[in-house]
Design an enzyme around this catalytic site. Structure first.
Site, PDB file in Angstrom:
ATOM      1  N   ILE A  67     -57.545 -72.773  28.986  1.00  0.00           N
ATOM      2  CA  ILE A  67     -56.542 -72.287  28.184  1.00  0.00           C
ATOM      3  C   ILE A  67     -57.043 -72.574  26.490  1.00  0.00           C
ATOM      4  O   ILE A  67     -56.996 -71.720  25.722  1.00  0.00           O
ATOM      5  CB  ILE A  67     -55.316 -72.430  28.580  1.00  0.00           C
ATOM      6  CG1 ILE A  67     -54.855 -71.706  29.740  1.00  0.00           C
ATOM      7  CG2 ILE A  67     -54.256 -72.049  27.353  1.00  0.00           C
ATOM      8  CD1 ILE A  67     -53.420 -72.120  30.362  1.00  0.00           C
ATOM      9  N   PRO A 102     -47.093 -71.476  30.117  1.00  0.00           N
ATOM     10  CA  PRO A 102     -47.875 -70.379  30.912  1.00  0.00           C
ATOM     11  C   PRO A 102     -47.637 -70.438  32.592  1.00  0.00           C
ATOM     12  O   PRO A 102     -47.121 -71.563  32.811  1.00  0.00           O
ATOM     13  CB  PRO A 102     -49.330 -70.871  30.820  1.00  0.00           C
ATOM     14  CG  PRO A 102     -49.288 -71.982  29.714  1.00  0.00           C
ATOM     15  CD  PRO A 102     -47.995 -72.427  29.606  1.00  0.00           C
ATOM     16  N   GLY A 103     -47.746 -69.262  33.158  1.00  0.00           N
ATOM     17  CA  GLY A 103     -47.688 -69.373  34.569  1.00  0.00           C
ATOM     18  C   GLY A 103     -49.140 -69.681  35.168  1.00  0.00           C
ATOM     19  O   GLY A 103     -49.663 -70.567  34.555  1.00  0.00           O
ATOM     20  N   TYR A 104     -49.222 -69.204  36.348  1.00  0.00           N
ATOM     21  CA  TYR A 104     -50.632 -69.489  36.797  1.00  0.00           C
ATOM     22  C   TYR A 104     -51.819 -68.703  36.379  1.00  0.00           C
ATOM     23  O   TYR A 104     -51.858 -67.524  36.390  1.00  0.00           O
ATOM     24  CB  TYR A 104     -50.625 -69.258  38.223  1.00  0.00           C
ATOM     25  CG  TYR A 104     -49.829 -70.474  39.030  1.00  0.00           C
ATOM     26  CD1 TYR A 104     -50.563 -71.343  39.633  1.00  0.00           C
ATOM     27  CD2 TYR A 104     -48.414 -70.645  39.135  1.00  0.00           C
ATOM     28  CE1 TYR A 104     -49.898 -72.557  40.433  1.00  0.00           C
ATOM     29  CE2 TYR A 104     -47.754 -71.715  39.827  1.00  0.00           C
ATOM     30  CZ  TYR A 104     -48.515 -72.849  40.474  1.00  0.00           C
ATOM     31  OH  TYR A 104     -48.062 -73.839  40.908  1.00  0.00           O
ATOM     32  N   TYR A 106     -46.521 -84.121  37.208  1.00  0.00           N
ATOM     33  CA  TYR A 106     -46.924 -82.930  36.121  1.00  0.00           C
ATOM     34  C   TYR A 106     -45.509 -82.216  35.605  1.00  0.00           C
ATOM     35  O   TYR A 106     -45.335 -81.990  34.492  1.00  0.00           O
ATOM     36  CB  TYR A 106     -47.710 -81.951  37.019  1.00  0.00           C
ATOM     37  CG  TYR A 106     -48.218 -80.751  36.043  1.00  0.00           C
ATOM     38  CD1 TYR A 106     -49.483 -80.884  35.187  1.00  0.00           C
ATOM     39  CD2 TYR A 106     -47.616 -79.557  36.080  1.00  0.00           C
ATOM     40  CE1 TYR A 106     -50.248 -79.817  34.551  1.00  0.00           C
ATOM     41  CE2 TYR A 106     -48.311 -78.530  35.486  1.00  0.00           C
ATOM     42  CZ  TYR A 106     -49.502 -78.695  34.688  1.00  0.00           C
ATOM     43  OH  TYR A 106     -50.093 -77.654  33.931  1.00  0.00           O
ATOM     44  N   GLN A 157     -45.996 -81.825  42.576  1.00  0.00           N
ATOM     45  CA  GLN A 157     -46.100 -81.926  41.032  1.00  0.00           C
ATOM     46  C   GLN A 157     -45.208 -82.692  40.413  1.00  0.00           C
ATOM     47  O   GLN A 157     -44.485 -82.341  39.306  1.00  0.00           O
ATOM     48  CB  GLN A 157     -46.531 -80.667  40.557  1.00  0.00           C
ATOM     49  CG  GLN A 157     -47.658 -80.213  40.523  1.00  0.00           C
ATOM     50  CD  GLN A 157     -48.223 -79.039  39.581  1.00  0.00           C
ATOM     51  OE1 GLN A 157     -47.388 -78.091  39.327  1.00  0.00           O
ATOM     52  NE2 GLN A 157     -49.365 -79.033  39.228  1.00  0.00           N
ATOM     53  N   ILE A 200     -53.957 -82.602  32.573  1.00  0.00           N
ATOM     54  CA  ILE A 200     -54.456 -82.792  33.819  1.00  0.00           C
ATOM     55  C   ILE A 200     -53.258 -82.632  35.061  1.00  0.00           C
ATOM     56  O   ILE A 200     -52.162 -82.672  34.618  1.00  0.00           O
ATOM     57  CB  ILE A 200     -55.156 -84.225  33.808  1.00  0.00           C
ATOM     58  CG1 ILE A 200     -54.195 -85.505  33.532  1.00  0.00           C
ATOM     59  CG2 ILE A 200     -56.333 -84.355  32.751  1.00  0.00           C
ATOM     60  CD1 ILE A 200     -54.596 -86.892  34.047  1.00  0.00           C
ATOM     61  N   THR A 201     -53.933 -82.467  36.053  1.00  0.00           N
ATOM     62  CA  THR A 201     -53.038 -82.380  37.186  1.00  0.00           C
ATOM     63  C   THR A 201     -53.440 -83.667  38.132  1.00  0.00           C
ATOM     64  O   THR A 201     -54.864 -83.979  38.221  1.00  0.00           O
ATOM     65  CB  THR A 201     -53.060 -81.231  38.073  1.00  0.00           C
ATOM     66  OG1 THR A 201     -54.550 -80.924  38.444  1.00  0.00           O
ATOM     67  CG2 THR A 201     -52.489 -80.296  37.243  1.00  0.00           C
ATOM     68  N   ALA A 220     -54.055 -80.361  25.919  1.00  0.00           N
ATOM     69  CA  ALA A 220     -54.691 -81.286  26.543  1.00  0.00           C
ATOM     70  C   ALA A 220     -54.085 -81.480  27.923  1.00  0.00           C
ATOM     71  O   ALA A 220     -52.834 -82.120  27.753  1.00  0.00           O
ATOM     72  CB  ALA A 220     -55.390 -82.180  26.229  1.00  0.00           C
TER      73      ALA A 220
END
Ligand code: CAA
Length: 240
Positions: free
Chosen positions: A14, A177-179, A147, A144, A85-86, A83
């Site tokens: 993104i 954002p969605g997926y 996250y 998550q 991360i997952t 920036a």
């Protein structure tokens, strides 16, 4: 007017689309990245956008990196804290390290990115802060806890910054954002991903450019009265 924009994690996913959209809108863009030198070099070659390598989770590195960007390109008017991360795991399996890594990058990283540019924005009486949150910060998500906590935190950050910056001509907003079809989402096991897509009324993943266009609008002078808000772009998956 040509503005200087900083996009963290701005050479891939993104962030790459955001960097390109801001460049197309006439900004001089700096993109940060954490580790993938090859992708960053390719991105610079293709776009002419300068890249800078630092760990957004480290305050001193961020401060020094931002000083370098400002020395090279001029004062930063627009900052996009993208920036992220997952480290997904069901809560009973989540380790303290998985918790901490995500907090450091996704949440402390926002503080470390915005804090060094904030005084300059206040002095110049103009600023645009855009934080990339997530639908999963709005609704929560299985596996998550880490996250989702950071992405919900982003919303609290912009709502607070908005109140502090409004009189100084600074806006702070979040995009959720969605997926989206990026490496991060493609890393989700295929079966799980398919079931997620089945739950999106639009019936598809979003495109990075669909998020970038939201950011470019929030970054524009036209969006000066939008402050502390959250734009959801998720194909009707959730109404946050
Ligand atoms: N809801 C309910 N149950 C779920 C589930 C869900 N969303 N996902 C998995 N489960 C279930 C599984 O079916 C399985 O159940 P059984 O034991 O009865 O078979 C159990 O939970 C998980 O089992 P495991 O112990 O084997 O799990 P694991 O340790 O192997 O972890 C996982 C697997 C990490 C959870 C994996 O399924 C995964 O990655 N899930 C996706 C999580 C997700 O959506 N992440 C978003 C990434 S994209 C992103 O974050 C960008 C953004 O902003 C939108």
């Amino acid at each position: 007017m040509s503005r200087v924009a900083l996009v963290t994690g701005g050479s891939r996913g993104i962030g790459e689309a955001i960097s390109k959209a801001l460049q197309a809108a006439g900004c001089t863009v700096a993109a940060t990245y954490a580790g993938n030198d090859e992708a960053a070099a390719k991105f610079t070659e293709e776009t002419g956008i300068k890249t800078y390598k630092w760990n957004v989770g480290d305050y001193e590195e961020s401060k020094a990196g931002i000083a370098q960007v400002e020395a090279d390109l001029g004062p930063i008017d627009i900052v996009v804290a993208n920036a992220g991360i997952t480290r997904d795991a069901p809560f009973h399996k989540m380790t303290p390290e998985q918790w901490q890594q995500v907090i450091d990058t996704n949440l402390t990283g926002v503080f470390n990115t915005v804090h060094p540019v904030w005084p300059g924005m206040r002095e110049r009486k103009f600023g645009r802060v855009i934080v990339i949150s997530s639908v999963n910060g709005q609704k929560g998500q299985f596996a998550q806890v880490n996250y989702a906590a950071t992405k919900a935190g982003d919303i609290g950050i912009v709502r607070s910054l908005a109140q502090e910056g409004a009189r100084a001509g600074i806006t702070a907003n979040a995009v959720c954002p969605g997926y989206i079809a990026t490496e991060m989402v493609m890393a989700v096991p295929e079966k799980v991903r398919e079931s997620i897509i089945a739950g999106i009324p639009a019936g598809r993943l979003g495109e990075p450019e669909e998020i970038a266009r939201c950011v470019a609008f929030l970054a524009s002078d036209d969006a000066g009265f939008i402050n502390g808000s959250t734009i959801s772009a998720n194909g009707a998956q959730f109404f946050g």
